[in-house]
Design a protein around this motif. Structure first.
Motif, mmCIF file in Angstrom:
data_model
loop_
_atom_site.group_PDB
_atom_site.id
_atom_site.type_symbol
_atom_site.label_atom_id
_atom_site.label_comp_id
_atom_site.label_asym_id
_atom_site.label_seq_id
_atom_site.Cartn_x
_atom_site.Cartn_y
_atom_site.Cartn_z
ATOM 1 N N LEU A 140 4.760 -9.216 45.954
ATOM 2 C CA LEU A 140 4.430 -7.791 45.942
ATOM 3 C C LEU A 140 5.175 -7.045 44.848
ATOM 4 C CD1 LEU A 140 3.933 -7.995 49.578
ATOM 5 C CD2 LEU A 140 2.395 -6.616 48.164
ATOM 6 N N SER A 175 1.539 -6.577 53.974
ATOM 7 C CA SER A 175 1.034 -6.968 52.645
ATOM 8 C C SER A 175 0.941 -8.480 52.450
ATOM 9 C CB SER A 175 1.909 -6.366 51.547
ATOM 10 O OG SER A 175 2.287 -5.051 51.860
ATOM 11 N N MET A 182 -6.047 -13.077 49.556
ATOM 12 C CA MET A 182 -6.512 -13.189 48.160
ATOM 13 C C MET A 182 -6.471 -14.641 47.705
ATOM 14 S SD MET A 182 -5.090 -9.894 45.994
ATOM 15 C CE MET A 182 -3.528 -9.532 46.749
ATOM 16 N N GLN A 212 1.573 -1.675 61.512
ATOM 17 C CA GLN A 212 1.059 -1.156 60.259
ATOM 18 C C GLN A 212 -0.348 -1.698 60.067
ATOM 19 O OE1 GLN A 212 2.624 -2.771 56.625
ATOM 20 N NE2 GLN A 212 2.815 -0.759 55.684
ATOM 21 N N GLU A 214 -2.749 -2.323 56.695
ATOM 22 C CA GLU A 214 -2.951 -2.195 55.265
ATOM 23 C C GLU A 214 -4.398 -2.534 54.958
ATOM 24 O OE1 GLU A 214 -0.319 -3.865 52.471
ATOM 25 O OE2 GLU A 214 1.461 -3.026 53.420
ATOM 26 N N PHE A 253 5.166 2.942 44.357
ATOM 27 C CA PHE A 253 5.416 1.708 45.111
ATOM 28 C C PHE A 253 5.455 0.576 44.095
ATOM 29 C CE2 PHE A 253 2.708 4.360 47.947
ATOM 30 C CZ PHE A 253 3.645 4.633 48.934
ATOM 31 N N THR A 256 1.759 -1.048 43.609
ATOM 32 C CA THR A 256 0.584 -0.309 43.122
ATOM 33 C C THR A 256 0.940 0.499 41.881
ATOM 34 O OG1 THR A 256 1.129 1.370 44.782
ATOM 35 C CG2 THR A 256 -0.720 -0.100 45.285
ATOM 36 N N GLY A 286 0.290 5.768 52.433
ATOM 37 C CA GLY A 286 0.566 5.501 51.025
ATOM 38 C C GLY A 286 -0.515 4.596 50.468
ATOM 39 N N SER A 287 -0.749 4.718 49.148
ATOM 40 C CA SER A 287 -1.870 3.970 48.576
ATOM 41 C C SER A 287 -1.718 3.856 47.064
ATOM 42 C CB SER A 287 -3.183 4.680 48.901
ATOM 43 O OG SER A 287 -3.206 5.935 48.231
ATOM 44 N N GLY A 288 -2.651 3.177 46.447
ATOM 45 C CA GLY A 288 -2.649 3.091 44.995
ATOM 46 C C GLY A 288 -3.573 1.992 44.497
ATOM 47 N N VAL A 290 -3.926 -1.632 42.929
ATOM 48 C CA VAL A 290 -3.105 -2.846 43.044
ATOM 49 C C VAL A 290 -2.497 -3.220 41.683
ATOM 50 C CG1 VAL A 290 -3.094 -5.283 43.691
ATOM 51 C CG2 VAL A 290 -4.529 -3.658 44.964
ATOM 52 N N VAL A 294 0.638 -8.191 41.271
ATOM 53 C CA VAL A 294 0.288 -8.537 42.660
ATOM 54 C C VAL A 294 -1.039 -9.296 42.685
ATOM 55 C CG1 VAL A 294 -0.200 -7.605 44.950
ATOM 56 C CG2 VAL A 294 1.577 -6.551 43.539
ATOM 57 N N ALA A 309 -5.348 -0.409 47.269
ATOM 58 C CA ALA A 309 -4.692 -0.842 48.503
ATOM 59 C C ALA A 309 -4.071 0.381 49.163
ATOM 60 C CB ALA A 309 -3.623 -1.882 48.210
ATOM 61 N N PHE A 310 -3.916 0.292 50.463
ATOM 62 C CA PHE A 310 -3.250 1.395 51.173
ATOM 63 C C PHE A 310 -2.524 0.818 52.384
ATOM 64 C CE2 PHE A 310 -7.576 0.994 52.822
ATOM 65 C CZ PHE A 310 -7.365 0.905 54.190
ATOM 66 N N MET A 312 -0.682 2.231 56.251
ATOM 67 C CA MET A 312 -0.260 3.336 57.123
ATOM 68 C C MET A 312 0.337 2.820 58.428
ATOM 69 S SD MET A 312 -3.866 5.012 58.263
ATOM 70 C CE MET A 312 -5.289 3.996 57.916
ATOM 71 N N GLY A 313 1.141 3.662 59.033
ATOM 72 C CA GLY A 313 1.793 3.315 60.296
ATOM 73 C C GLY A 313 0.864 3.601 61.454
HETATM 74 C C1 2NL Z 1 3.137 3.141 53.143
HETATM 75 C C2 2NL Z 1 2.718 2.529 51.876
HETATM 76 C C3 2NL Z 1 1.269 0.906 50.982
HETATM 77 C C4 2NL Z 1 0.167 -0.954 50.003
HETATM 78 C C5 2NL Z 1 0.858 -0.387 51.051
HETATM 79 C C6 2NL Z 1 -0.541 -3.129 49.139
HETATM 80 C C7 2NL Z 1 -0.851 -4.415 49.472
HETATM 81 C C8 2NL Z 1 -1.192 -5.294 48.474
HETATM 82 C C9 2NL Z 1 -1.240 -4.894 47.188
HETATM 83 C C10 2NL Z 1 -0.914 -3.602 46.914
HETATM 84 CL CL1 2NL Z 1 -1.577 -6.889 48.855
HETATM 85 N N1 2NL Z 1 -0.568 -2.737 47.876
HETATM 86 N N2 2NL Z 1 -0.195 -2.265 50.120
HETATM 87 C C11 2NL Z 1 -0.119 -0.176 48.906
HETATM 88 C C12 2NL Z 1 0.326 1.134 48.843
HETATM 89 C C13 2NL Z 1 1.020 1.683 49.889
HETATM 90 O O1 2NL Z 1 1.943 1.396 52.076
HETATM 91 O O2 2NL Z 1 3.746 4.155 53.123
HETATM 92 N N3 2NL Z 1 2.844 2.525 54.271
HETATM 93 C C14 2NL Z 1 3.203 3.008 55.539
#
Ligand code: 2NL
Length: 357
Positions: A140, A175, A182, A212, A214, A253, A256, A286-288, A290, A294, A309-310, A312-313
């Motif tokens: 990651l 993640s 993948m 969580q 994702e 992050f 991302t 959170g998001s973005g 990739v 990664v 990707a994103f 959340m809780g």
């Molecule tokens: C947050 C933020 C995030 C991701 C999780 C992710 C997974 C892969 C690749 C890229 Cl495999 N990103 N996951 C991306 C952005 C944010 O979580 O605050 N979560 C509670």
């Protein structure tokens, strides 16, 4: 003869049970019983005597026989009466109510969000909760010197003394499940990964284990616009709103680039939270896009593919949706507590019945 008759009828009447009655029968009518003896004596009698005594003896025999049968029936009746008295059961009594369980709010929310993302074409992926540090961190794009990799946040598994391999960890996010997806499936891919995650954190608003979800969508030209639509569509369905508005705030992050934290429009009117309207914003995920590193870790060529990707809780959005103000609802799983906060699964009458005592 009359003596015999009186004696046996009296004994029959006095026999207390089946065994006593059988003893009387043997004494009177058995092969060596008194009546049989008398029968045998008939042989030594004269013809006239025999003609007088025979019918009397036969009559006595059948009278005793009948008395035995009647007494036997009476004893059986009495035994049945006694049994019915002791084994009596009032089948009209109301049943004893038992408090019933119900689905845990976290499980219900997982089912709800899984159904929503499934409608948008996302498959569900699962993976181990004990992960290698490669899947949890390296893949990651989390550098070795990143704070999450130091002692503080992460539960490290034990290694024997002298074993210098990096220890496994309790996954700190889901993640790694998506990295594995993948690798297994390649691109294009659309998955969500809901599940338990672990961080060394324990206070009023944090628990060392939480949940969580994702999401990951990789294709040739996936964009942030599609990310925003997907999240809006999810929020509309999950929070059951006609209108939602999301705000992307630039963030960072390791996994991302670019990254965005996502807020939902809301109002706080005298302590009451309403989503979808008002002039406040509440951070929900959170998001973005990739990070290329990664994608490479997942075995996907970043020159050919890209995606969003994103994360959340789940505990947090469960609390928001059902107005649960306190993590105790999840620890104690007390139905009275959940009912107090109007947890929807409790609206089912069969479940409410279990609580009404
Ligand atoms: C947050 C933020 C995030 C991701 C999780 C992710 C997974 C892969 C690749 C890229 Cl495999 N990103 N996951 C991306 C952005 C944010 O979580 O605050 N979560 C509670």
């Amino acid at each position: 003869m009359l003596d015999l008759r009186a004696k046996y009828l009296e004994q029959i009447g006095a026999a207390p049970d089946a065994a006593g009655l059988e003893a009387v029968r043997l004494a009177a009518l058995g092969k060596k019983g008194e009546i049989a003896l008398k029968m045998r004596e008939l042989g030594q009698m004269s013809a006239e005597e025999r003609q007088a005594a025979g019918p009397v003896l036969n009559g006595l025999k059948s009278e005793i026989d009948a008395a035995l049968k009647a007494r036997k029936a009476a004893l059986e009746d009495a035994a049945l009466d006694a049994r019915l008295k002791t084994e009596w059961l009032d089948v009209t009594l109301p049943g004893r109510p038992r408090p019933m369980g119900t689905i845990h709010p976290i499980s219900q929310v997982m089912e709800e969000l899984t159904a929503i993302f499934a409608d948008m074409g996302f498959a569900v992926a699962e993976g181990p909760q004990v992960e290698s540090d490669w899947y949890n961190f390296d893949a990651l794009n989390i550098a070795p010197e990143h704070p999450a990799r130091q002692e503080h946040d992460t539960f490290f598994m034990h290694r024997d003394a002298g074993d210098d391999r990096p220890p496994h960890v309790l996954r700190t996010h889901t993640s790694p499940v998506q990295i594995r997806a993948m690798q297994a499936q390649g691109a294009p891919i659309r998955v969500i990964a809901p599940g338990r995650v672990y961080r060394m954190d324990m206070d009023q608003t944090h628990t060392p284990m939480f949940h969580q979800v994702e999401g990951l969508a990789i294709d040739r030209d996936i964009s942030m616009a599609q990310l925003k639509w997907t999240l809006e569509e999810f929020c509309r369905a999950f929070f059951e709103l006609d209108e939602v508005e999301l705000r992307f705030r630039a963030s960072h992050f390791p996994f991302t680039e670019p990254s965005a934290e996502v807020d939902i429009r809301c109002s706080w009117d005298n302590g009451q939270l309403k989503l979808g309207e008002g002039n406040d914003w509440l951070e929900i995920l959170g998001s973005g896009m990739v990070h290329p590193n990664v994608l490479r870790a997942g075995g996907i060529d970043p020159d050919e593919w890209q995606g969003f990707a994103f994360g959340m809780g789940i505990d947090r959005i469960a609390m928001l949706k059902y107005g649960i103000p306190d993590l105790r609802a999840f620890f104690e799983s007390d139905l009275r507590w959940l009912r107090h906060y109007g947890f929807a699964a409790l609206d089912q009458p069969s479940l409410a019945a279990g609580l009404s005592r």
